[in-house]
Design an enzyme around this catalytic site. Structure first.
Site, PDB file in Angstrom:
ATOM      1  N   THR A 104       0.912  -1.474  -0.023  1.00 27.81           N
ATOM      2  CA  THR A 104       0.198  -0.269  -0.084  1.00 27.81           C
ATOM      3  C   THR A 104       0.866   1.583   0.616  1.00 27.81           C
ATOM      4  O   THR A 104       2.037   1.382  -0.500  1.00 27.81           O
ATOM      5  CB  THR A 104      -1.433  -0.243   1.045  1.00 27.81           C
ATOM      6  OG1 THR A 104      -2.138   1.170   1.016  1.00 27.81           O
ATOM      7  CG2 THR A 104      -0.229  -0.120   2.541  1.00 27.81           C
TER       8      THR A 104
ATOM      9  N   LYS B 296       3.476   1.316  -3.802  1.00 31.49           N
ATOM     10  CA  LYS B 296       2.744   0.548  -5.075  1.00 31.49           C
ATOM     11  C   LYS B 296       3.574   0.512  -6.452  1.00 31.49           C
ATOM     12  O   LYS B 296       3.267  -0.248  -7.038  1.00 31.49           O
ATOM     13  CB  LYS B 296       1.150   1.078  -4.486  1.00 31.49           C
ATOM     14  CG  LYS B 296       0.215   0.867  -4.267  1.00 31.49           C
ATOM     15  CD  LYS B 296      -0.952   0.879  -4.538  1.00 31.49           C
ATOM     16  CE  LYS B 296      -1.957   0.377  -3.066  1.00 31.49           C
ATOM     17  NZ  LYS B 296      -2.720   1.018  -3.318  1.00 31.49           N
TER      18      LYS B 296
ATOM     19  N   ASN C 178      -0.168  -3.618  -5.553  1.00 33.02           N
ATOM     20  CA  ASN C 178      -1.299  -4.029  -4.168  1.00 33.02           C
ATOM     21  C   ASN C 178      -0.662  -5.613  -3.383  1.00 33.02           C
ATOM     22  O   ASN C 178      -1.421  -6.168  -2.553  1.00 33.02           O
ATOM     23  CB  ASN C 178      -2.205  -3.364  -4.091  1.00 33.02           C
ATOM     24  CG  ASN C 178      -3.330  -4.151  -4.738  1.00 33.02           C
ATOM     25  OD1 ASN C 178      -3.605  -4.591  -5.736  1.00 33.02           O
ATOM     26  ND2 ASN C 178      -4.498  -4.772  -4.262  1.00 33.02           N
TER      27      ASN C 178
ATOM     28  N   ASP D 170      -6.557  -3.530  -6.791  1.00 34.47           N
ATOM     29  CA  ASP D 170      -6.887  -2.043  -6.939  1.00 34.47           C
ATOM     30  C   ASP D 170      -8.639  -1.969  -7.402  1.00 34.47           C
ATOM     31  O   ASP D 170      -9.398  -1.141  -7.105  1.00 34.47           O
ATOM     32  CB  ASP D 170      -6.424  -1.566  -6.644  1.00 34.47           C
ATOM     33  CG  ASP D 170      -5.721  -1.274  -5.059  1.00 34.47           C
ATOM     34  OD1 ASP D 170      -6.234  -1.871  -3.791  1.00 34.47           O
ATOM     35  OD2 ASP D 170      -4.623  -0.536  -4.708  1.00 34.47           O
TER      36      ASP D 170
END
Length: 284
Positions: A68, A72, A93, A108
């Site tokens: 995170t 990333k 991620n 994501d």
């Protein structure tokens, strides 16, 4: 029984609910599953350290990692392979290990897309302002245009990053589908758009506040946030008071977590059960 050791690499991730979300769902499948936080801030590390942490995790026998903010994109150069989604978005991620190989994925964008269609199914998407053009922003922009948004207007604290993402999204989706503007132009834009998405870390426990002045919000705007800790950010709280339709980051974190768990273990998570897990966790 196969055991799984998972980690989360990022800054200010101490309050993350990912460990509990993953472990609770894994318990339902009878898995031995341990999820650990690797917060670079108390370790005195920056985003560039992500590659070394990935290599260390592989040597220590981790099954995989979630990645995170702010790692990333910096982690990519240290990976051996990217999934098609991760390569397209230029953001990772989730990392899985295959022997000596570290493979980057992006869950994501699908997480945000599923959350948006579930939480704001009939929202107008003619023109949307998106704040943030980093890893989360790349995923959100891709998701919104995939879902049929006509145009995304991008603003970021780093103008060059917004310009770069706009160029890439136009290459992928067509001319006129994305453009970048300076943050200073938001005041003149928000009155004439359908929605606002916060894809920055502003609003997280470690980064309190709102990404735009609250006085720029108005009732004709829907407002979405990728932040989920806290679930009700100051931005969403102010928007709800004005009567805006809102979407918190809970759905995105659940759907991306489910996808990651599937990559780590091969089992099929129950997303409705995971949404119930999240509701329990945020109520504590």
């Amino acid at each position: 029984m196969t055991s799984h050791l998972i980690g989360l690499i990022g800054s200010g991730v101490g309050p993350s609910l990912s460990p509990a979300l993953h472990e609770r769902e894994a318990d339902h499948h009878g898995l031995r599953y341990l999820y650990r936080i690797i917060d670079i801030t108390p370790l005195g590390l920056d985003a560039a350290a992500a590659g070394g942490l990935v290599r260390t995790a592989r040597r220590l026998g981790y099954t995989g990692l979630n990645i995170t903010h702010p790692c990333k994109q910096t982690v990519i150069e240290h990976l051996d392979e990217l999934s098609p989604d991760a390569a397209t978005l230029g953001a990772v991620n989730t990392v899985t290990f295959d022997g000596e190989r570290a493979i980057g994925h992006n869950t994501d964008w699908t997480g945000f897309a599923r959350s948006f269609t579930r939480g704001l199914p009939d929202a107008a998407t003619r023109r949307i302002v998106q704040l943030g053009a980093g890893g989360a922003g790349a995923a959100v922009g891709h998701a919104l245009l995939t879902l049929g948004a006509e145009q995304i207007v991008l603003a970021d604290a780093l103008p060059a990053r917004a310009e770069s993402l706009a160029t890439e999204l136009e290459r992928r989706f067509g001319s006129g589908r994305a453009r970048a503007v300076p943050l200073g132009e938001l005041a003149g834009l928000l009155g004439g758009v359908d929605g606002l998405v916060n894809a920055t870390p502003t609003g997280m426990a470690a980064y309190p506040g709102t990404p735009v002045p609250a006085e720029l919000l108005h009732p004709g705007l829907w407002v979405a946030d990728v932040v989920y800790r806290p679930l009700e950010t100051e931005l969403l709280r102010r928007a709800r008071r004005l009567g805006c339709r809102t979407l918190d980051g809970g759905g995105m974190v659940v759907f991306q977590a489910a996808h990651s768990l599937r990559l780590f273990t091969g089992v099929e998570p129950d997303t409705e059960r995971m949404l119930a897990h999240l509701a329990d966790l945020v109520a504590v």
